[in-house]
Structures are given as structure tokens and as C-alpha cells.
Design an enzyme around this catalytic site. Sequence first.
Site, mmCIF file in Angstrom:
data_model
loop_
_atom_site.group_PDB
_atom_site.id
_atom_site.type_symbol
_atom_site.label_atom_id
_atom_site.label_comp_id
_atom_site.label_asym_id
_atom_site.label_seq_id
_atom_site.Cartn_x
_atom_site.Cartn_y
_atom_site.Cartn_z
ATOM 1 N N HIS A 21 37.040 18.528 6.400
ATOM 2 C CA HIS A 21 38.080 17.246 5.802
ATOM 3 C C HIS A 21 37.942 17.532 4.426
ATOM 4 O O HIS A 21 37.246 18.447 3.702
ATOM 5 C CB HIS A 21 37.357 16.035 6.382
ATOM 6 C CG HIS A 21 35.963 15.805 6.022
ATOM 7 N ND1 HIS A 21 35.372 15.686 4.820
ATOM 8 C CD2 HIS A 21 35.123 15.303 6.857
ATOM 9 C CE1 HIS A 21 34.324 15.249 4.669
ATOM 10 N NE2 HIS A 21 33.884 15.259 6.086
ATOM 11 N N HIS A 24 34.642 18.357 2.280
ATOM 12 C CA HIS A 24 34.032 19.652 2.119
ATOM 13 C C HIS A 24 35.059 20.520 1.234
ATOM 14 O O HIS A 24 34.424 21.278 0.533
ATOM 15 C CB HIS A 24 34.164 20.438 3.868
ATOM 16 C CG HIS A 24 33.516 19.597 4.761
ATOM 17 N ND1 HIS A 24 34.273 19.087 5.928
ATOM 18 C CD2 HIS A 24 32.152 19.341 4.818
ATOM 19 C CE1 HIS A 24 33.398 18.409 6.632
ATOM 20 N NE2 HIS A 24 32.205 18.558 6.019
ATOM 21 N N CYS A 130 17.617 13.135 13.712
ATOM 22 C CA CYS A 130 18.944 12.830 13.628
ATOM 23 C C CYS A 130 19.502 14.149 13.889
ATOM 24 O O CYS A 130 19.564 15.061 13.230
ATOM 25 C CB CYS A 130 19.620 12.291 12.373
ATOM 26 S SG CYS A 130 21.258 12.253 12.468
ATOM 27 N N CYS A 155 20.518 6.635 12.285
ATOM 28 C CA CYS A 155 20.619 7.413 11.103
ATOM 29 C C CYS A 155 21.433 6.603 10.086
ATOM 30 O O CYS A 155 22.519 6.195 10.251
ATOM 31 C CB CYS A 155 20.836 8.669 11.265
ATOM 32 S SG CYS A 155 21.239 9.495 9.856
ATOM 33 N N HIS A 158 24.862 8.855 9.466
ATOM 34 C CA HIS A 158 25.591 9.004 10.388
ATOM 35 C C HIS A 158 26.058 7.593 11.276
ATOM 36 O O HIS A 158 26.709 7.671 12.023
ATOM 37 C CB HIS A 158 25.023 10.038 11.409
ATOM 38 C CG HIS A 158 25.319 11.422 10.675
ATOM 39 N ND1 HIS A 158 24.261 11.880 9.889
ATOM 40 C CD2 HIS A 158 26.230 12.543 10.761
ATOM 41 C CE1 HIS A 158 24.532 13.400 9.774
ATOM 42 N NE2 HIS A 158 26.028 13.550 9.973
ATOM 43 N N LYS A 305 30.835 7.240 3.294
ATOM 44 C CA LYS A 305 30.998 8.436 3.098
ATOM 45 C C LYS A 305 32.186 8.926 4.120
ATOM 46 O O LYS A 305 31.986 8.615 5.255
ATOM 47 C CB LYS A 305 29.850 9.434 3.277
ATOM 48 C CG LYS A 305 30.142 10.856 3.398
ATOM 49 C CD LYS A 305 28.399 11.567 3.762
ATOM 50 C CE LYS A 305 28.719 13.194 3.756
ATOM 51 N NZ LYS A 305 28.097 13.482 4.968
ATOM 52 N N LYS A 308 34.137 13.265 9.671
ATOM 53 C CA LYS A 308 34.858 13.228 10.759
ATOM 54 C C LYS A 308 34.256 12.235 12.163
ATOM 55 O O LYS A 308 34.981 11.743 12.873
ATOM 56 C CB LYS A 308 34.789 14.753 11.350
ATOM 57 C CG LYS A 308 35.901 15.639 10.636
ATOM 58 C CD LYS A 308 37.188 15.341 11.586
ATOM 59 C CE LYS A 308 38.384 16.070 10.760
ATOM 60 N NZ LYS A 308 38.430 17.508 10.828
HETATM 61 N N1 MSP Z 1 25.127 23.032 7.094
HETATM 62 C C1 MSP Z 1 24.577 22.049 6.038
HETATM 63 C C2 MSP Z 1 24.356 22.644 4.565
HETATM 64 C C3 MSP Z 1 23.509 23.901 4.759
HETATM 65 S S1 MSP Z 1 23.305 24.560 3.073
HETATM 66 C C4 MSP Z 1 21.953 25.566 3.276
HETATM 67 C C5 MSP Z 1 25.500 20.731 5.984
HETATM 68 N N2 MSP Z 1 26.799 21.062 6.341
HETATM 69 S S2 MSP Z 1 27.984 20.057 6.180
HETATM 70 O O1 MSP Z 1 29.167 20.674 6.789
HETATM 71 O O2 MSP Z 1 27.656 18.990 6.987
HETATM 72 O O3 MSP Z 1 28.247 19.457 4.730
HETATM 73 C C6 MSP Z 1 28.346 20.518 3.811
HETATM 74 C C7 MSP Z 1 28.628 19.824 2.418
HETATM 75 O O4 MSP Z 1 29.876 19.071 2.459
HETATM 76 C C8 MSP Z 1 27.524 19.037 2.110
HETATM 77 O O5 MSP Z 1 27.464 19.445 0.468
HETATM 78 C C9 MSP Z 1 28.262 17.539 1.991
HETATM 79 O O6 MSP Z 1 27.433 16.761 1.045
HETATM 80 C C10 MSP Z 1 29.520 17.726 1.883
HETATM 81 N N3 MSP Z 1 30.400 16.726 2.330
HETATM 82 C C11 MSP Z 1 30.342 16.234 3.632
HETATM 83 N N4 MSP Z 1 31.135 14.972 3.654
HETATM 84 C C12 MSP Z 1 31.490 14.719 2.189
HETATM 85 C C13 MSP Z 1 32.285 13.753 1.619
HETATM 86 N N5 MSP Z 1 32.788 12.654 2.327
HETATM 87 N N6 MSP Z 1 32.384 13.627 0.158
HETATM 88 C C14 MSP Z 1 31.973 14.767 -0.389
HETATM 89 N N7 MSP Z 1 31.042 15.898 0.062
HETATM 90 C C15 MSP Z 1 30.893 15.783 1.479
HETATM 91 O O7 MSP Z 1 25.356 19.931 5.412
#
Ligand code: MSP
Length: 526
Positions: A21, A24, A130, A155, A158, A305, A308
Site C-alpha cells: 500500500h 510501503h 503477535c 497488539c 495490529h 497507521k 491492509k
Molecule cells: N519485514 C519487516 C521488516 C524487516 S527489515 C529487516 C516489516 N515489513 S512490513 O512490510 O510490515 O513493513 C515494511 C515497512 O513499511 C516498515 O518500515 C513499515 O514501517 C512501513 N509501513 C507499513 N505501513 C506503513 C504506513 N502506514 N506508513 C508508513 N510506513 C508504513 O516490518
Amino acid sequence: MSSGRSFYITTPIFYVNDAPHIGHAYTEAATDVLSRWHRQAGDDTWSLTGTDEHGEKIMRTAVANGVTPKEWADRLVAEAWKPLLETIDVANDDFIRTTDPHHEHNVQVFLQKLYDDGHIYAGEYEGYYCVGCEEYKQSSELLDGTGEYEGQLVCAIHSKPVELLRERNYFFRMSAFADRLLALYEEQPDFVQPDSARNEIVQFVKQGLNDLSISRSSFDWGVKVPWDESHVVYVWFDALLNYATAVGLSDDPEQFARRWPATHVVGKDILRFHSVIWPAMLMAAGLEVPKQVFAHGWLLVGGEKMSKSKLTGIAPREITDTFGSDAFRYYFLRAIAFGQDGSFSWEDLHARYHAELANGFGNLASRVIAMVGRYVDGVLPAPGESTAAEDEIQRIVAEATANADAAIDRLALHEAIGSVWTIVDALNGYITEQAPWVLAKDETQRDRLATVLYTATEGLRALAVLLSPVLTTTTPVLWSAIGAEAALGALRDQPIRDAGRWGQLPAGATVAPLEPLFPRIELATS
Ligand code: MSP
């Protein structure tokens, strides 16, 4: 032109349980702007992104979809995560998957060394886990569930129930590294940034650290623990190592020495993993800690936050299909102070697109180019004598370049773009004041007209260079239109720290008509 400096930057590796989304994509875009800036500054730049494919979360998703975890990961990487990079025009140098055999092997090598050196022991653990975070939680990180989760602990990130797990695991003696970590934060104050994030981490570590459970035995989707194959390596331990295995840890010392240490850009939710666990792992292995860990904020929806799992995720293409990738990159990095949370709204995106990109920058470019076409047949004239107005433009361009570069060094992306934008505003003001359309009517003002048109076009030259890391698709179009491609070569080869040096575009350059860089867009009202 090489600066001789090494700059290695990483994104977190993304879980492949679901498609990306805009949260990311925000991390990806920010990291890409930083790496493009450094690359164009001549730094020896390497930018890494990738996917995190092991662990219980991915395994459960695959099972629910009736495929193996590897099949699921292959599908998501091919159909969602790699295409994201094209959607927002990311120029990464490498893409690592934690299922790459090379990575898996080197995780084992690293772990075995820690085991042999006495940093790992077998023990028993009971705690709340979690699966969304892939993490054991402290009770302070849990909330009482409401609605369908009434009576359960959930959590805080989440809002889903945690699970009480009791396992016999292997542990990493992380507690032994608390003092060294505190010394690191003290001696290297920019190791964790921004300052608010640093303070939080210092407070956390000051309370003392527990040892870390680094294996799981109740499922088998992961890297096998080398000395006990009934366990798989804890997914975060495996994932964090990607930053090092991707640049040759254990098998390519030359590459590793050239790239390491890295600058890690991460969301604030995963800051502790990167600024506590990861440096402790590296210290245990006798390796250098990262150069910096920078935590950015969250994109919020309704104050929470975006995610998905809460059905608040917006797919990046929903934005780029209408506004384009440049507007996506510009909007999120300009509108939100990097390091703080920000709320996304279509209205704000639409308003900034028109005010800043279409009217501010795009219109400036169109007007200047149209006037060079109309008044001097599209051939850039040599400037005549400068007045205070031209001196002021030159000063602003030089100052904006230096300020933007300093802001990039602090990872203050919003400030960097803001600095460059002082040029847009100054040039718009300059044209209004100098009114070339009036000068063009007066034969005795030919020299003055030449000076004004040269100044405005040379200002566009600097803007194209300075904005090229952000506006990756429109700046090359502008660059060609002002004749810079023919006169100075490719945009990506222009040294960015030198962008403020005045007078690079030669008189005689051929300026060609330009379609609007940012056409007007009507928002569908449904
Ligand atoms: N797989 C782990 C990271 C491992 S790094 C060795 C993970 N993955 S994630 O897909 O859940 O998240 C990846 C990144 O996306 C994180 O930095 C997370 O903060 C970011 N984001 C996920 N949702 C977000 C928002 N709503 N806003 C900004 N960034 C967000 O965590």
C-alpha cells in the site's frame, strides 16, 4: 565525477503476506530519492530493497491460500512487490529475497559463529506473540480487546489478539550488549534519528535488555538452525541480516568493505529491531554497526497507521494512474516532514498537485520556454549585463543547492525539496517583475530581454538537476526542452552538488516547445 564517498542505503525488506500500500511505497520513494541524490553527487552509491519471506505470518497466509509458502512468495514478488518499483520509478541497485539460497547460507554461517563464540544458549520462553509483528510483546505493548476481541489481549499496532506461546528456543545473549549500545548512542548521536526516536530508544535500553529468542520450533518455514535442524531461525534475526548478506558478508570481503556500513531507512514501528537488536547482533559478531538508522513516521488514516489488515490500505497505483509517479514521490516527501506522521487525503494531494507542480513549477517551465520560442526564435541568447535582480536569482540558486544538499545529509527530505522550491518561487517572481512580454515590444530593450530569458532558462537548468531525484520522469523532458541534453549531456550525469554554479547552459542552446509537465486533473466526485 566521483566524490570518493561510499553511500549504502536500504529499505526494510517487506513482508510478502500481502500486496503493497502507499505506506510501503512511501518508504521506497524516500529511500530512492536519497540514493538518487547521492548517486548524482558522485558518491559510490548502492541502494538495496527486497522482501522478507520467512516466518509464521507468511506461512499462514500461504496455507490459507492453498499454496506452499515459496509459491506464495514467488507470486507476490512477481506480481506485487517488483512491479511497485516500476509504479513509483525506483532505481534500486539490488533486490534481495530472504529465500535466496545465498542469503540463507550466510545466515547460517553468521549464526554458527555466534553459537561457537558463546553468544547463544538453549532456554525456555513463555510470552505473548503477535504474528503481525512477528514479535514477543511486553505487557505494556498490549491492550484489552474490544468488540469481537472482547476479553482477549490485542497488539497495540495490529489490534489483533496475541497468542500465548511456550517454547524451548535458542537465545541470543542480547542483555550483555546494553552498555555498549548506550555508549554507541552517546558517542554517535546521529546513529538513531530523528532525535525523538533516539530518545525513545535510549530510554528503552536504559531499562535493561532481555535476551532474545532467536529460533522457533513449532513450524518449519525458515532457515534451519545449523546445529539443530528441528528449529528455524527467528524471522527477524534472518531478515535483519539481509542488509549484510546482500553486500557480501562472509563471502565477498571486498564488496562488504566497499559498501558497509549502511544507512537504514525504516518505519518507526520497526525502529527497535534496527537500533537495538541489529547493532547488538553485529557487535557480537565483531562487525561494524550501521552508519545510521532513520525512523520515518506513518501514513495515517483516521488517525491510525494505514494498513491492509485494517482495510485502510490504498494501492499506490490508485494515485499514480491519475497523478503519475512524479506527483506521488513529490507529494509524500514534500507534504510530510520526514520523521513525523502524516495524514493522506485526496483533496490535499489534488490541491498541492495543482498549486505546486502544475502552477508553480510546470507553468514556470512552460512560460519560459514559450517566451524563448516566441521572442528569440528558440535560440537561447547570451545574457547582457546583470542587475541586482539577476544577482539575487544567482544567489538563491547557489544557496538552495547548498541547503538542499545539507538537508539530504540530515535525511530531511521535506526541507531539501523546500529549499529547491525557493528557486521556483524566486523565478516566478522574477518573471512577473521583469515582464519579458513588455521588453519584447521595445527594440531598445533587446539586451535586457536576452538577460531575462537567459536567467530564467538557466534557472530551469538548475531546477531540472536539483529536482531530478524526485521528479524522475518530468525533469528529463524539461532538460531536453531547454537544449541542455544536446549542450551538456544526460541529466543523470550532471553533478548535483554543482547544480548551483551559474552559467552552465551555453548561449545558442536550442529550446524546443514543451507540453505541460503536469496537466490539470479533475477529481472524480462520486
Ligand atoms: N519485514 C519487516 C521488516 C524487516 S527489515 C529487516 C516489516 N515489513 S512490513 O512490510 O510490515 O513493513 C515494511 C515497512 O513499511 C516498515 O518500515 C513499515 O514501517 C512501513 N509501513 C507499513 N505501513 C506503513 C504506513 N502506514 N506508513 C508508513 N510506513 C508504513 O516490518
